[in-house]
Design a protein around this motif. Structure first.
Motif, PDB file in Angstrom:
ATOM      1  N   VAL A 230      -7.724  -3.412  -5.107  1.00 37.43           N
ATOM      2  CA  VAL A 230      -8.092  -2.768  -3.849  1.00 37.43           C
ATOM      3  C   VAL A 230      -7.282  -1.497  -3.656  1.00 37.43           C
ATOM      4  O   VAL A 230      -7.806  -0.453  -3.242  1.00 37.43           O
ATOM      5  N   ILE A 231      -5.975  -1.562  -3.978  1.00 34.13           N
ATOM      6  CA  ILE A 231      -5.108  -0.394  -3.808  1.00 34.13           C
ATOM      7  C   ILE A 231      -5.605   0.775  -4.647  1.00 34.13           C
ATOM      8  O   ILE A 231      -5.668   1.918  -4.187  1.00 34.13           O
ATOM      9  N   GLU A 232      -5.974   0.489  -5.902  1.00 37.18           N
ATOM     10  CA  GLU A 232      -6.403   1.563  -6.801  1.00 37.18           C
ATOM     11  C   GLU A 232      -7.638   2.278  -6.276  1.00 37.18           C
ATOM     12  O   GLU A 232      -7.825   3.470  -6.523  1.00 37.18           O
TER      13      GLU A 232
ATOM     14  N   VAL B  58       0.826  -1.210   0.000  1.00 36.68           N
ATOM     15  CA  VAL B  58       0.000   0.000   0.000  1.00 36.68           C
ATOM     16  C   VAL B  58       0.861   1.261   0.000  1.00 36.68           C
ATOM     17  O   VAL B  58       0.336   2.374   0.049  1.00 36.68           O
ATOM     18  N   LYS B  59       2.170   1.099  -0.075  1.00 36.68           N
ATOM     19  CA  LYS B  59       3.084   2.236  -0.077  1.00 36.68           C
ATOM     20  C   LYS B  59       2.769   3.205  -1.207  1.00 36.68           C
ATOM     21  O   LYS B  59       2.901   4.420  -1.056  1.00 36.68           O
ATOM     22  N   SER B  60       2.326   2.666  -2.360  1.00 36.82           N
ATOM     23  CA  SER B  60       2.030   3.538  -3.492  1.00 36.82           C
ATOM     24  C   SER B  60       0.903   4.510  -3.178  1.00 36.82           C
ATOM     25  O   SER B  60       0.868   5.627  -3.708  1.00 36.82           O
ATOM     26  N   VAL B  61      -0.045   4.108  -2.318  1.00 40.64           N
ATOM     27  CA  VAL B  61      -1.129   5.000  -1.910  1.00 40.64           C
ATOM     28  C   VAL B  61      -0.661   5.930  -0.792  1.00 40.64           C
ATOM     29  O   VAL B  61      -0.916   7.137  -0.818  1.00 40.64           O
TER      30      VAL B  61
ATOM     31  N   GLU C 103       3.511   0.528   5.525  1.00 43.52           N
ATOM     32  CA  GLU C 103       3.479   0.800   4.087  1.00 43.52           C
ATOM     33  C   GLU C 103       3.757  -0.443   3.247  1.00 43.52           C
ATOM     34  O   GLU C 103       3.370  -0.509   2.087  1.00 43.52           O
ATOM     35  N   ASP C 104       4.429  -1.433   3.831  1.00 41.63           N
ATOM     36  CA  ASP C 104       4.772  -2.641   3.081  1.00 41.63           C
ATOM     37  C   ASP C 104       3.687  -3.702   3.143  1.00 41.63           C
ATOM     38  O   ASP C 104       3.873  -4.808   2.612  1.00 41.63           O
ATOM     39  N   THR C 105       2.563  -3.417   3.787  1.00 41.76           N
ATOM     40  CA  THR C 105       1.447  -4.361   3.821  1.00 41.76           C
ATOM     41  C   THR C 105       0.908  -4.564   2.409  1.00 41.76           C
ATOM     42  O   THR C 105       0.561  -3.601   1.722  1.00 41.76           O
TER      43      THR C 105
ATOM     44  N   ALA D 235      -1.541   0.645   8.168  1.00 39.61           N
ATOM     45  CA  ALA D 235      -2.107  -0.512   7.473  1.00 39.61           C
ATOM     46  C   ALA D 235      -1.587  -1.780   8.140  1.00 39.61           C
ATOM     47  O   ALA D 235      -0.419  -1.850   8.535  1.00 39.61           O
ATOM     48  N   LEU D 236      -2.453  -2.791   8.267  1.00 39.29           N
ATOM     49  CA  LEU D 236      -2.051  -4.059   8.863  1.00 39.29           C
ATOM     50  C   LEU D 236      -2.986  -5.159   8.388  1.00 39.29           C
ATOM     51  O   LEU D 236      -4.095  -4.888   7.904  1.00 39.29           O
TER      52      LEU D 236
END
Length: 762
Positions: free
Chosen positions: A468-470, A431-434, A460-462, A509-510
């Motif tokens: 979902v990320i988008e 999710v780091k990109s978000v 962030e590495d989750t 995030a987790l």
């Protein structure tokens, strides 16, 4: 399809820009936290330089000009000539925002950059670079970083009318600076770089000085400039390029590292990189890169010809020549530093290199269009369905599992699962990109509200599915703005309450119970529940005499049209933000909850599935309907005894389970499949756990077994149904509903779905 041959390359460049800008902002935030690591500063410089180099190749002038000013300041910081203090870093953060806007505008994905805003940042960057004003020509010649001293010229001799015949030729520079003895260098190792820029290199805002400085970072250098190709003054074109640079680089830098310096200008210059002391002729290499006129090619050959003479001399007299080679017509030697360069020490035989293990190979990656990955995932989903159908047909035929066909089906099931896991791993991304997009949003929101805000991120590495990320970006954006605008107090109010003037917003995030959980929290004033209820009554959203719990009052902010803002601003006031958040999360099969303490702050928790493609589930039966319960939520299954069933107030059933009582939910009745309660005799109970850790008992008629199912969106194909997360296709071709465990446990019977809502499952 566009006829532009550079269109595909340009698209790749913009994809790389996204990664570079993300790394740029991350490193700037590292600097903002107080780090002074030179590698972080170098990483920022490289990111800006890469963006500028690629933009210059495509003629994106506005982007190139802004990046050039940005890059110049970063070069001052990494050289130590300017301090990397807090005001500088804050200016760089705002400059990175404008740089991202320039990239978006060049890509066509955003509006044109405000020229006033861009010019203002350029002025700030130049003020930091030059101490308040751009540099002007010095009254007296000054030696630059490379030891080159400008020489004043008397132009009076050229005041005659144009076309003056027989102008005197330029002086022969051969006697001015003969090459030093390079015999030691031939044995010491290193590289000889011959570099002739083309005019378009300078048109792209690149500078020879910066390239030479980059080479100097790889090791000691000796630089020569060959100006023999310069025409007479009356024939000189200011936009042409006539100089040739020869750089001798000592050290153990690899050829790849040397060429990386010229990575973004390789198409805009003639370049030759050969080992020092290499006796192999270089004329062929020079001819291959010199595609200009013959005079330029011959000049480039002359710049490298001295090495051939030295190699021949070394071959004839051995490692200790007794005389220096013949002088070469070249400009004075320019040192890489202002200090005088000591003569090279005597050459000693190099020791045999120690044996070492080969370096680990860098991972090889490729860029794949996301549409192709989506098609692959859809194909794998259909494969899972067909495998389930085939297994069910074989089972219905009465064939033994130990038969050859039964064993083959087991192997097929294992292979299908392995393929599915591998394909899902392709789509899994952190999710780091978000999260990396949010610091800019927080800075803009803080500036708009006049508040001091610090964003703290974790997890962030989750990893989660790309789909979902988008779709996470918009909900998180709304909630962060809400936290800053409504949650945090102003600096004066915070100080009066005994809090730091700077508010803190946390984004985490987790993974939890097979789902991804996103938490957005703040240390603000919390939810003012009396005011929230009063606004809801005023706007007719609830009855004036309604009795609501704290959780129910908190959830009023998700109602359409609800807003606590007193006036409409760029951030809030229209009553659509949190409603959009809830609908977006529900469309992903997720849910959102609130926890708030007045005076301490609020926490919003988003719970989402890790993937929207497949699910491990337990297939159960309820009132002749086949349903799927997510396996990650099931703790235990059992057959209840009537003595373990009790009723609260004579109405609501609870089950005694391990010395505790848990609510008993009749799935068929709650889902509207039947009106009468299930007969406990012969029924099965599944103990489930919600996202918040609460347990409940789901009563069903039977458990048919565990199965991996392909998730199909019910909302996009039908509409949202309370208590249902999604749907799937069973092995017999029927549609089965996937239960939303949390919604079933928390929903009241008055809000259970009607039977007409679920006819499609029949």
């Amino acid at each position: 399809m566009s006829d532009d041959p550079f269109e595909a390359i340009k698209a790749t460049f913009f994809q790389e820009c996204e990664e570079l800008l993300a790394d740029l902002e991350g490193n700037l935030l590292t600097l903002e936290s107080g780090s002074t690591d030179i590698e972080v500063i170098n990483a920022v410089f490289r990111a800006v330089h890469s963006v500028k180099g690629g933009a210059g190749a495509f003629g994106l002038e506005n982007l190139v000009r802004f990046a050039h000013v940005f890059e110049t300041l970063m070069d001052e910081l990494r050289s130590g000539r300017k301090p990397c203090d807090d005001p500088t870093v804050k200016t760089l953060l705002r400059a990175s925002d404008v740089l991202a806007d320039h990239v978006a505008a060049a890509r066509g994905a955003g509006a044109a950059v405000d020229p006033v805003r861009s010019a203002g940042l350029v002025a700030e960057l130049e003020a930091l670079t030059y101490g308040g004003a751009a540099p002007v020509a010095a009254a007296e010649p000054e030696e630059d970083d490379f030891g080159f001293t400008p020489v004043a010229m008397d132009l009076g001799a050229f005041d005659a009318p144009a076309g003056l015949p027989d102008l005197p030729p330029l002086p022969d520079l051969a006697a001015l600076a003969p090459l030093p003895d390079l015999s030691a260098l031939a044995a010491a190792g290193g590289w000889k770089v011959v570099f002739r820029p083309h005019p378009r290199l300078y048109a792209s805002a690149n500078e020879t000085g910066l390239l030479l400085r980059e080479l100097a970072r790889l090791g000691p250098t000796r630089v020569q400039m060959d100006d023999s190709g310069l025409p007479l003054l009356d024939a000189l074109e200011p936009t042409d390029s006539h100089l040739i640079w020869t750089i001798e680089l000592d050290g153990d830098a690899s050829e790849a590292e040397v060429r990386e310096v010229f990575d973004f200008v390789e198409m805009d210059c003639d370049l030759s990189v050969t080992p020092l002391g290499d006796a192999a002729p270089v004329e062929a290499a020079l001819a291959a890169v010199a595609d200009e006129d013959d005079s330029d090619a011959s000049a480039l050959a002359r710049a490298a010809s001295s090495e051939l003479d030295i190699a021949a001399l070394l071959a004839s007299v051995g490692a200790a020549p007794t005389q220096a080679p013949a002088p070469v017509a070249a400009a004075p030697v320019i040192a890489s530093a202002p200090e005088p360069v000591a003569p090279p020490p005597p050459v000693k035989p190099a020791p045999a290199p120690a044996a070492s293990s080969p370096p680990a190979a860098a991972p090889v990656t490729i860029r794949v269009d996301l549409e192709r990955v989506d098609r692959l995932i859809n194909a794998v989903g259909e494969l899972v369905i067909q495998q389930a159908m085939l297994a069910q047909r074989v089972t219905e035929s009465g064939m033994a599992r130990s038969s050859d066909i039964g064993l083959g089906l087991e192997d097929l099931e294992l292979l299908t699962r392995e393929i599915q896991d591998s394909v899902m791993a392709i789509r899994a991304q952190p999710v780091k990109s978000v999260f990396q997009r949010m610091p800019r949003l927080v800075r803009e929101a803080a500036e708009a509200t006049g508040k001091k805000v610090k964003l703290v991120t974790s997890g962030e590495d989750t990893e989660v599915d790309k789909t979902v990320i988008e779709r996470l970006s918009d909900p998180i954006t709304h909630m962060l703005r809400n936290a800053i605008d409504h949650g945090l107090e102003g600096p004066e109010e915070r100080l009066a309450a005994g809090k730091p003037a700077e508010g803190t917003v946390r984004l985490a995030a987790l993974h939890r119970s097979g789902r991804i959980v996103i938490e957005i929290s703040d240390d603000g004033k919390g939810i003012n529940r009396p005011r929230v209820k009063g606004i809801a009554v005023e706007r007719g959203l609830i009855a004036e005499d309604a009795i609501l719990s704290d959780d129910e009052i908190d959830n009023l902010i998700f109602l359409p049209g609800f807003s606590t803002a007193t006036e409409v601003s760029d951030l809030s006031g229209r009553g659509v933000g949190m409603d959009v958040v809830r609908r977006s999360i529900q469309s992903l099969g997720g849910r959102i909850s609130i926890s708030s303490v007045p005076g301490k702050g609020s926490t919003f928790t988003l719970s989402l599935p890790l993937t929207l493609a497949v699910l491990d589930g337990m297939v159960v039966g309820a009132a002749d309907q086949t349903l799927v319960a997510p396996l990650a939520a099931i703790v235990e299954s059992l057959t209840p005894n009537e003595a373990d069933i009790h009723y609260v107030g004579g109405v609501d059933p609870v089950l005694r389970f391990r010395e505790a009582f848990v609510p008993l939910v009749d799935v068929a009745q709650v889902m509207g499949f039947r009106d009468d309660p299930t007969v406990l005799k012969g029924g099965v109970v599944m103990i489930v756990e919600t996202e918040s850790g609460q347990r409940a008992a789901l009563l069903v008629d039977a458990i048919h077994g565990q199965r991996q199912v392909v998730i199909k969106s019910l909302e996009s194909n039908y509409r949202h149904v309370e208590g249902v997360a999604a749907a799937t296709i069973l092995g017999d071709g029927r549609v089965a509903l996937i239960l939303d465990i949390d919604a079933l446990v928390t929903a009241k019977r008055s809000r259970t779905p009607s039977r007409s809502d679920l006819q499609m499952a029949s």
